[in-house]
Design a protein around this motif. Structure first.
Motif, short mmCIF file in Angstrom:
data_model
loop_
_atom_site.label_atom_id
_atom_site.label_comp_id
_atom_site.label_asym_id
_atom_site.label_seq_id
_atom_site.Cartn_x
_atom_site.Cartn_y
_atom_site.Cartn_z
N UNK A 57 0.82 -1.22 0.00
CA UNK A 57 0.00 0.00 0.00
C UNK A 57 0.85 1.27 0.00
N UNK A 58 2.18 1.11 -0.01
CA UNK A 58 3.12 2.24 -0.01
C UNK A 58 3.03 3.07 1.27
N UNK A 59 2.61 2.42 2.33
CA UNK A 59 2.45 3.09 3.64
C UNK A 59 3.76 3.01 4.41
N UNK A 60 4.22 4.15 4.90
CA UNK A 60 5.45 4.20 5.68
C UNK A 60 5.23 5.17 6.83
N UNK A 61 5.22 4.65 8.06
CA UNK A 61 5.10 5.53 9.22
C UNK A 61 6.40 5.46 10.01
N UNK A 62 6.75 6.58 10.58
CA UNK A 62 7.95 6.65 11.41
C UNK A 62 7.62 7.42 12.67
N UNK A 63 8.11 6.91 13.80
CA UNK A 63 7.93 7.57 15.09
C UNK A 63 9.25 7.47 15.83
N UNK A 64 9.74 8.60 16.30
CA UNK A 64 11.01 8.60 17.03
C UNK A 64 10.95 9.57 18.19
N UNK A 65 11.73 9.27 19.20
CA UNK A 65 11.92 10.19 20.32
C UNK A 65 13.40 10.18 20.66
N UNK A 66 13.90 11.32 21.11
CA UNK A 66 15.33 11.44 21.43
C UNK A 66 15.50 12.47 22.53
N UNK A 67 16.59 12.33 23.26
CA UNK A 67 16.88 13.29 24.34
C UNK A 67 18.38 13.35 24.58
N UNK A 68 18.82 14.50 25.10
CA UNK A 68 20.20 14.68 25.51
C UNK A 68 21.20 14.95 24.40
N UNK A 69 20.72 15.42 23.23
CA UNK A 69 21.68 15.74 22.17
C UNK A 69 22.67 16.79 22.64
N UNK A 116 3.87 8.36 1.81
CA UNK A 116 3.52 7.50 0.69
C UNK A 116 4.81 7.21 -0.09
N UNK A 117 5.29 5.96 -0.03
CA UNK A 117 6.56 5.62 -0.65
C UNK A 117 6.48 5.47 -2.17
N UNK A 118 5.27 5.61 -2.74
CA UNK A 118 5.16 5.59 -4.20
C UNK A 118 5.49 6.96 -4.78
N UNK A 127 19.06 7.50 -4.50
CA UNK A 127 18.67 6.16 -4.09
C UNK A 127 17.73 5.54 -5.12
N UNK A 128 16.81 6.34 -5.65
CA UNK A 128 15.92 5.84 -6.70
C UNK A 128 16.76 5.43 -7.92
N UNK A 129 17.66 6.30 -8.34
CA UNK A 129 18.49 6.02 -9.52
C UNK A 129 19.34 4.77 -9.34
N UNK A 130 19.83 4.55 -8.13
CA UNK A 130 20.68 3.38 -7.86
C UNK A 130 19.89 2.08 -7.71
N UNK A 131 18.56 2.18 -7.71
CA UNK A 131 17.73 1.00 -7.52
C UNK A 131 16.68 0.87 -8.62
N UNK A 132 17.15 0.92 -9.85
CA UNK A 132 16.29 0.69 -11.00
C UNK A 132 15.60 1.91 -11.56
N UNK A 133 15.78 3.07 -10.92
CA UNK A 133 15.18 4.30 -11.44
C UNK A 133 13.71 4.45 -11.16
N UNK A 134 13.15 3.60 -10.28
CA UNK A 134 11.73 3.70 -9.95
C UNK A 134 11.53 3.70 -8.44
N UNK A 135 10.41 4.24 -8.01
CA UNK A 135 10.10 4.20 -6.58
C UNK A 135 9.87 2.76 -6.13
N UNK A 136 9.34 1.91 -7.01
CA UNK A 136 9.14 0.50 -6.67
C UNK A 136 10.48 -0.17 -6.39
N UNK A 137 11.48 0.14 -7.17
CA UNK A 137 12.82 -0.41 -6.94
C UNK A 137 13.39 0.08 -5.62
N UNK A 138 13.17 1.36 -5.32
CA UNK A 138 13.64 1.92 -4.05
C UNK A 138 12.93 1.27 -2.87
#
Length: 198
Positions: A57-69, A116-118, A127-138
Motif C-alpha cells: 500500500x506504499x504506507x510508511x510511518x515513522x515515530x522517534x523520540x530522542x533526548x540529551x543531544x 507514501x513511498x510511491x 537512491x531511486x536512480x541506484x535501484x532501477x530508477x523507480x520508486x518500486x525499486x527503491x
C-alpha cells in the motif's frame, strides 16, 4: 513416500507463512546512541525509532523520540544499504535534507509522520536512480535492507554533523509469523526423525 509428503507439507506451511508476512505491514525498531555511530562518539544522547512499512500500500510511518543531544537537531533520515548488518555507513535513502516536519534546533524531541513511498518526494533521488530508477525499486531495496539489518536511522546535530545518534533497523516478529513458524516445527522434527541415519 511419507518423507516426500512431510516435505511437501513443510514447504506449503513455509510458503503460506512467507506469503502472509509479505501481505502485512512490517514493523522495524532501533535504539539510538552515539556508540552506534561510525565512527562512535561520546554523546550521551539516546533515542528510539519505530518504522512501519507496507510495501503493498506504499504506507510508511515513522515515530522517534530522542533526548540529551549535545548539539541542536539538524536532520534525520534513513540510510541504506551497508555492506554488513549492523556496521558501516551508507548513503541517504529517504528525503533530503530531512524528514518533512522533523523538529529542528532542539536537543530533545518527538516526531511521527506517515508517508507514501510511491511518491518520488519521499526518496533521495540518488537512491531511486541506484535501484532501477523507480520508486518500486527503491521500496524493494529499502524493505530488503531493513529486514537484513543493513539500513539505519541517523539523527544529525550541529555538534555532530555526520550523525550524533543512530540505530540499525531490525524487524519486530509478528505474533502470527511466530505461530506459523512454530506450526511448521513438528514437520521439521518428523522429517529429521525419519531421515536415514538420524
Amino acid at each position: 513416500m511419507k518423507n516426500h509428503l512431510s516435505e511437501g507439507l513443510l514447504a506449503a506451511a513455509l510458503l503460506f507463512g512467507c506469503a502472509a508476512a509479505q501481505a502485512d505491514p512490517v514493523t522495524f525498531t532501533a535504539n539510538l546512541s552515539g556508540a552506534a555511530e561510525a565512527p562512535p562518539n561520546a554523546s550521551p544522547a539516546t533515542g528510539s525509532v519505530t518504522v512501519v512499512f507496507d510495501i503493498a500500500t506504499h504506507y510508511f510511518s515513522i515515530a522517534t523520540s530522542f533526548s540529551g543531544l549535545q548539539g541542536n537537531s539538524a536532520a534525520a533520515h534513513i540510510h541504506c544499504c551497508t555492506a554488513s548488518p549492523g556496521a558501516g555507513t551508507a548513503g541517504v535513502a529517504t528525503m533530503l535534507p530531512t524528514f518533512t516536519g522533523f523538529p529542528a534546533s532542539v536537543t530533545d524531541g518527538n516526531y511521527s509522520a506517515v508517508f507514501d513511498t510511491s511518491l518520488a518526494s519521499f526518496w533521495n533521488a540518488s537512491f531511486i536512480n541506484n535501484n532501477g530508477g523507480t520508486t518500486a525499486g527503491a521500496e524493494a531495496a529499502l524493505l530488503a535492507a531493513m529486514g537484513a539489518g543493513t539500513s539505519y536511522f541517523n539523527l544529525h546535530s550541529s555538534e555532530y554533523p555526520g550523525g550524533e545518534i543512530r540505530g540499525f533497523l531490525a524487524p519486530v516478529p509478528e505474533p502470527r509469523q511466530a505461530v506459523l513458524l512454530l506450526a511448521g516445527l513438528p514437520l521439521l522434527l518428523l522429517r529429521r526423525r525419519r531421515a536415514p541415519g538420524a
